[in-house]
Design an enzyme around this catalytic site. Structure first.
Site, PDB file in Angstrom:
ATOM      1  N   ASP A 103      40.526 -41.638 -81.239  1.00 57.75           N
ATOM      2  CA  ASP A 103      40.440 -41.524 -79.833  1.00 57.75           C
ATOM      3  C   ASP A 103      39.656 -42.741 -79.197  1.00 57.75           C
ATOM      4  O   ASP A 103      38.833 -43.404 -79.971  1.00 57.75           O
ATOM      5  CB  ASP A 103      39.798 -40.260 -79.211  1.00 57.75           C
ATOM      6  CG  ASP A 103      40.703 -39.111 -79.383  1.00 57.75           C
ATOM      7  OD1 ASP A 103      41.738 -39.104 -79.748  1.00 57.75           O
ATOM      8  OD2 ASP A 103      39.910 -38.025 -79.570  1.00 57.75           O
ATOM      9  N   LYS A 104      39.683 -43.063 -78.084  1.00 54.72           N
ATOM     10  CA  LYS A 104      39.071 -44.313 -77.526  1.00 54.72           C
ATOM     11  C   LYS A 104      37.488 -44.109 -77.907  1.00 54.72           C
ATOM     12  O   LYS A 104      36.654 -45.215 -78.101  1.00 54.72           O
ATOM     13  CB  LYS A 104      39.175 -44.470 -76.087  1.00 54.72           C
ATOM     14  CG  LYS A 104      38.899 -45.673 -75.347  1.00 54.72           C
ATOM     15  CD  LYS A 104      39.504 -45.817 -74.014  1.00 54.72           C
ATOM     16  CE  LYS A 104      38.483 -46.746 -73.231  1.00 54.72           C
ATOM     17  NZ  LYS A 104      38.554 -46.458 -71.934  1.00 54.72           N
TER      18      LYS A 104
END
Ligand code: URA
Length: 239
Positions: A103-104
């Protein structure tokens, strides 16, 4: 393989640059200077020299990236920095992609390669290659909840997870756990903790298979993975 393709595959010169590279007489095949890009070579057999230095042919490249927060695990994104934007030109290869997404806001080990078969082998849940994370959560967790997570929890949307390993490594009000999973669904770890009412505050991937993230690799940087290290990814303990 065409010599210009060899040069770009090996990260020596882009397809565009290779023309002037060859024209300058910097490349020789079996001792004979090669000036044109369409000359065919066999990289496994032919002796390729650049500026007199022998080139070792490597079919694929494998990189270890220490991903910082805010970077997306995509190959292309107009708004955000991607994991590929962090690869220096000399290590970049055509067709490179992240073998498994973070994920970011997740940090840590991302493996980049253009070897689709290898990526499939480490990602497919059927091969059970474990991925190890450190997760900081928003509240203490009970033994019973850990058991539920380890035995294969059912997510809020009804998805049945595979067995996993959860170990508290720093107890406290916001404990840190080591989490080992063998599948990689979207937001997998956040959703697993969510299923027992916990929120993940920080998440970092620290290991793929038996290969740990290099502690000397600063965030935002990447380096090549050696052949011996590559073996450690797949030859590891499974559960
Ligand atoms: N699980 C998540 O929830 N996020 C990641 O980035 C990786 C695993």
């Amino acid at each position: 393989m065409r010599i210009d393709k060899f040069l770009s595959n090996q990260g020596i010169a882009s397809r565009k640059e290779s023309k002037s590279f060859l024209k300058a007489g910097r490349v020789s095949v079996n001792g004979i200077p090669v000036l044109k890009g369409d000359i065919k070579i066999d990289p496994q057999v032919d002796r390729i020299e650049i500026d007199g230095a022998l080139q070792n042919y490597q079919e694929h490249i494998y990189l270890m990236l220490n991903k910082p927060k805010g970077v997306v695990s995509a190959t292309d994104d107009t708004r955000h920095t991607t994991v590929l934007d962090l690869v220096p030109k000399e290590l970049f290869r055509q067709g490179m992609f992240p073998a498994g997404r973070l994920d970011k806001d997740t940090t840590g080990f991302v493996l980049l390669t253009e070897d689709g078969e290898f990526a499939h082998n480490i990602l497919s849940p059927r091969h059970h290659v474990p991925k190890t994370y450190h997760a900081v959560i928003d509240q203490p967790i009970a033994e019973l909840e850990i058991k539920q997570l380890e035995n294969g929890i059912v997510l809020k949307d009804g998805t049945q997870c595979m067995k996993a390993k959860f170990t508290v490594i720093f107890p406290g009000e916001t404990p840190t756990l080591e989490v080992i999973i063998q599948e990689g669904r979207y937001h997998q770890i956040k959703r697993m903790f969510g299923a027992v009412g916990k929120k993940v505050l920080e998440l970092k991937r620290i290991k793929i298979g038996g290969l740990a993230l290099d502690p000397n690799l600063p965030e935002g940087q990447c380096r090549e993975i050696s052949v011996e290290e590559l073996e450690r990814i797949t030859n590891c303990n499974r559960y």
